[in-house]
Design an enzyme around this catalytic site. Structure first.
Site, short mmCIF file in Angstrom:
data_model
loop_
_atom_site.label_atom_id
_atom_site.label_comp_id
_atom_site.label_asym_id
_atom_site.label_seq_id
_atom_site.Cartn_x
_atom_site.Cartn_y
_atom_site.Cartn_z
N ASP A 7 6.45 25.38 -17.37
CA ASP A 7 7.76 25.91 -16.99
C ASP A 7 7.62 27.42 -16.81
O ASP A 7 6.68 28.03 -17.33
CB ASP A 7 8.76 25.57 -18.10
CG ASP A 7 10.15 26.10 -17.82
OD1 ASP A 7 10.56 26.12 -16.64
OD2 ASP A 7 10.83 26.48 -18.79
N GLU A 9 10.70 30.08 -16.62
CA GLU A 9 11.65 30.90 -17.38
C GLU A 9 11.65 30.48 -18.84
O GLU A 9 11.70 29.30 -19.17
CB GLU A 9 13.05 30.76 -16.79
CG GLU A 9 13.20 31.39 -15.42
CD GLU A 9 14.59 31.22 -14.86
OE1 GLU A 9 15.52 31.87 -15.37
OE2 GLU A 9 14.76 30.42 -13.92
#
Length: 199
Positions: A7, A9
């Site tokens: 991922d 953020e």
């Protein structure tokens, strides 16, 4: 053959919407996928608030220009990319992510697209595919890759669960409590060691 799916953020860079919320003083924009599992509902809510305040892509990009990767993230990513293939799987948008990818040395990124009017108003968004992170992990597996996945939010859990190995990184207490079987890390050194062990 293994590939690491991360991922973006909350793992490599700060949360863009939280930074924009702080920059504009609009607390409603602080809600992220850590809080709201339904991404479509979350984005419709965000677009409604942007419209109410007359804010568009330009204002968000001005905030993004001030964001740097999390301390240690680039070094972590550089070392990881020296030993494994890495793909960033994010529900963010190309119009948001590219300045951050430059600061991270342009890793491979799969994300989505905003629909933007001529006046800069964000009128909608186009997802790359349904359940984009899980769909991508399954597609990579169908190509002969074993996947190792990590993230911090509700929308990362499916790809983590579908992978040979999966981890939470700097997640919330609620998500950790709901997923006590998943290893969770707070520091890049420990996180890197766990990924190396899985490789």
């Amino acid at each position: 053959m293994k590939i690491v799916c991360l991922d973006m953020e909350g793992v490599l860079v700060p949360e863009i919407w939280i930074a924009f919320s702080e920059a504009t003083g609009i607390p409603e924009l602080k809600i992220t996928t850590r809080d709201e599992p339904d991404y479509d509902k979350l984005m419709r809510y965000r677009l409604k608030i942007l419209k109410e305040h007359g804010l568009g892509l330009k204002e968000i990009q001005e905030t993004i220009a001030t964001i740097d990767p999390l301390p240690g993230a680039k070094e972590f990513l550089d070392e990881l990319r020296s030993i494994a293939q890495v793909v960033i799987l994010s529900d963010t948008f190309t119009q948001f992510a590219m300045p951050l990818m430059k600061k991270l040395g342009y890793p491979s990124l799969f994300c989505n697209e905003l629909i933007v009017g001529e006046n800069g108003e964000i009128t909608g968004y186009k997802m790359r595919c349904e359940q984009s992170k899980l769909t991508t992990v399954r597609a990579l597996q169908s190509c002969g890759f074993e996947t190792i996945a990590a993230g911090d939010s509700h929308n990362d859990l499916a790809m983590i669960r579908a992978s040979k190995a999966g981890f939470l990184f700097r997640s919330t207490k609620a998500i950790m409590a709901e997923n006590p079987d998943l290893q969770e890390f707070e520091e890049f050194d420990d996180f890197l060691a766990a990924i190396k062990a899985a490789l």
